[in-house]
Design a protein around this motif. Structure first.
Motif, PDB file in Angstrom:
ATOM      1  N   PHE A  43       0.820  -1.210   0.000  1.00  0.00           N
ATOM      2  CA  PHE A  43       0.000   0.000   0.000  1.00  0.00           C
ATOM      3  C   PHE A  43       0.855   1.262   0.000  1.00  0.00           C
ATOM      4  N   GLU A  44       2.031   1.189   0.580  1.00  0.00           N
ATOM      5  CA  GLU A  44       2.936   2.334   0.581  1.00  0.00           C
ATOM      6  C   GLU A  44       3.294   2.717  -0.853  1.00  0.00           C
ATOM      7  N   SER A  45       3.411   1.728  -1.734  1.00  0.00           N
ATOM      8  CA  SER A  45       3.770   2.021  -3.120  1.00  0.00           C
ATOM      9  C   SER A  45       2.582   2.526  -3.939  1.00  0.00           C
ATOM     10  N   THR A  46       1.378   2.401  -3.395  1.00  0.00           N
ATOM     11  CA  THR A  46       0.173   2.791  -4.120  1.00  0.00           C
ATOM     12  C   THR A  46      -0.416   4.111  -3.637  1.00  0.00           C
ATOM     13  N   TYR A  47      -0.447   4.315  -2.340  1.00  0.00           N
ATOM     14  CA  TYR A  47      -1.135   5.466  -1.757  1.00  0.00           C
ATOM     15  C   TYR A  47      -0.158   6.480  -1.190  1.00  0.00           C
ATOM     16  N   ARG A  48      -0.378   7.742  -1.517  1.00  0.00           N
ATOM     17  CA  ARG A  48       0.410   8.848  -0.978  1.00  0.00           C
ATOM     18  C   ARG A  48      -0.421   9.682  -0.003  1.00  0.00           C
ATOM     19  N   LYS A  49      -1.739   9.579  -0.107  1.00  0.00           N
ATOM     20  CA  LYS A  49      -2.636  10.286   0.798  1.00  0.00           C
ATOM     21  C   LYS A  49      -3.872   9.420   1.013  1.00  0.00           C
ATOM     22  N   CYS A  50      -4.594   9.727   2.061  1.00  0.00           N
ATOM     23  CA  CYS A  50      -5.802   8.979   2.378  1.00  0.00           C
ATOM     24  C   CYS A  50      -6.881   9.337   1.359  1.00  0.00           C
ATOM     25  N   THR A  51      -7.426   8.338   0.737  1.00  0.00           N
ATOM     26  CA  THR A  51      -8.471   8.525  -0.267  1.00  0.00           C
ATOM     27  C   THR A  51      -9.685   7.697   0.143  1.00  0.00           C
ATOM     28  N   PRO A  52     -10.814   7.921  -0.508  1.00  0.00           N
ATOM     29  CA  PRO A  52     -11.961   7.051  -0.218  1.00  0.00           C
ATOM     30  C   PRO A  52     -11.644   5.570  -0.465  1.00  0.00           C
ATOM     31  N   ALA A  53     -10.836   5.293  -1.474  1.00  0.00           N
ATOM     32  CA  ALA A  53     -10.458   3.898  -1.748  1.00  0.00           C
ATOM     33  C   ALA A  53      -9.612   3.326  -0.613  1.00  0.00           C
ATOM     34  N   ALA A  54      -8.745   4.141  -0.040  1.00  0.00           N
ATOM     35  CA  ALA A  54      -7.924   3.687   1.093  1.00  0.00           C
ATOM     36  C   ALA A  54      -8.816   3.389   2.294  1.00  0.00           C
ATOM     37  N   THR A  55      -9.821   4.210   2.513  1.00  0.00           N
ATOM     38  CA  THR A  55     -10.757   3.994   3.617  1.00  0.00           C
ATOM     39  C   THR A  55     -11.531   2.695   3.422  1.00  0.00           C
ATOM     40  N   VAL A  56     -11.950   2.430   2.202  1.00  0.00           N
ATOM     41  CA  VAL A  56     -12.638   1.174   1.902  1.00  0.00           C
ATOM     42  C   VAL A  56     -11.695  -0.004   2.126  1.00  0.00           C
ATOM     43  N   ALA A  57     -10.440   0.144   1.715  1.00  0.00           N
ATOM     44  CA  ALA A  57      -9.455  -0.927   1.923  1.00  0.00           C
ATOM     45  C   ALA A  57      -9.275  -1.216   3.406  1.00  0.00           C
ATOM     46  N   VAL A  58      -9.225  -0.184   4.232  1.00  0.00           N
ATOM     47  CA  VAL A  58      -9.093  -0.373   5.683  1.00  0.00           C
ATOM     48  C   VAL A  58     -10.268  -1.205   6.190  1.00  0.00           C
ATOM     49  N   GLU A  59     -11.459  -0.852   5.787  1.00  0.00           N
ATOM     50  CA  GLU A  59     -12.651  -1.577   6.244  1.00  0.00           C
ATOM     51  C   GLU A  59     -12.628  -3.038   5.800  1.00  0.00           C
TER      52      GLU A  59
END
Length: 148
Positions: free
Chosen positions: A113-129
């Motif tokens: 995920f470090e290589s994909t995300y630079r900031k919190c996005t709605p997709a990142a929030t969905v991934a967390v869930e």
């Protein structure tokens, strides 16, 4: 302490870690990686063929992913995922090869995920869930299959 007792503690620790919730806070990037560190170098040994290693390795990946994503999304308790992984390693007390496998899976989850995300996005929030749910499911599955 018996292996079964250690394994029960491991599962309890994992389940508690995953029961902490899956909500993400506001974006807050730029935190340095905080990886679980492997033990000192020893001659390479083969990982065990213990049947619980596959789901436990996946759980380690999930914990690493949650550690990165929740930190990225500003969760003040994001370090709890690394702490829980360390608690699992301590409770399980795996052989060196299995320990390295679990640490590698945790770090792989973090880095993917470090290589994909630079900031919190709605997709990142969905991934967390989704990862929190998967981790809880894995914890229950491991406990049901191997905890008795």
């Amino acid at each position: 302490m018996a292996v079964a007792d250690n394994f029960r503690r491991l599962l309890g620790t994992a389940f508690i870690a995953l029961a902490l919730g899956s909500g993400a806070a506001s974006a807050q990037g730029g935190k340095p990686p905080a990886e679980v560190t492997p033990a000192a170098e020893e001659p390479a040994a083969k990982p065990s063929n213990a049947p619980y290693m596959k789901p436990l390795s996946r759980l380690a990946t999930v914990l690493g992913s949650l550690h990165f994503l929740r930190g990225l999304c500003g969760d003040a308790n994001a370090d709890v995922w690394r702490e829980k992984m360390n608690a699992i390693l301590e409770a399980q007390a795996p052989g060196e090869a299995d320990r390295r496998t679990l640490v590698a899976h945790f770090n792989q989850g973090y880095r993917s995920f470090e290589s994909t995300y630079r900031k919190c996005t709605p997709a990142a929030t969905v991934a967390v869930e989704r990862y929190a749910k998967e981790g809880a499911d894995l914890s229950r599955e491991i406990s049901a299959r191997y905890g008795s």
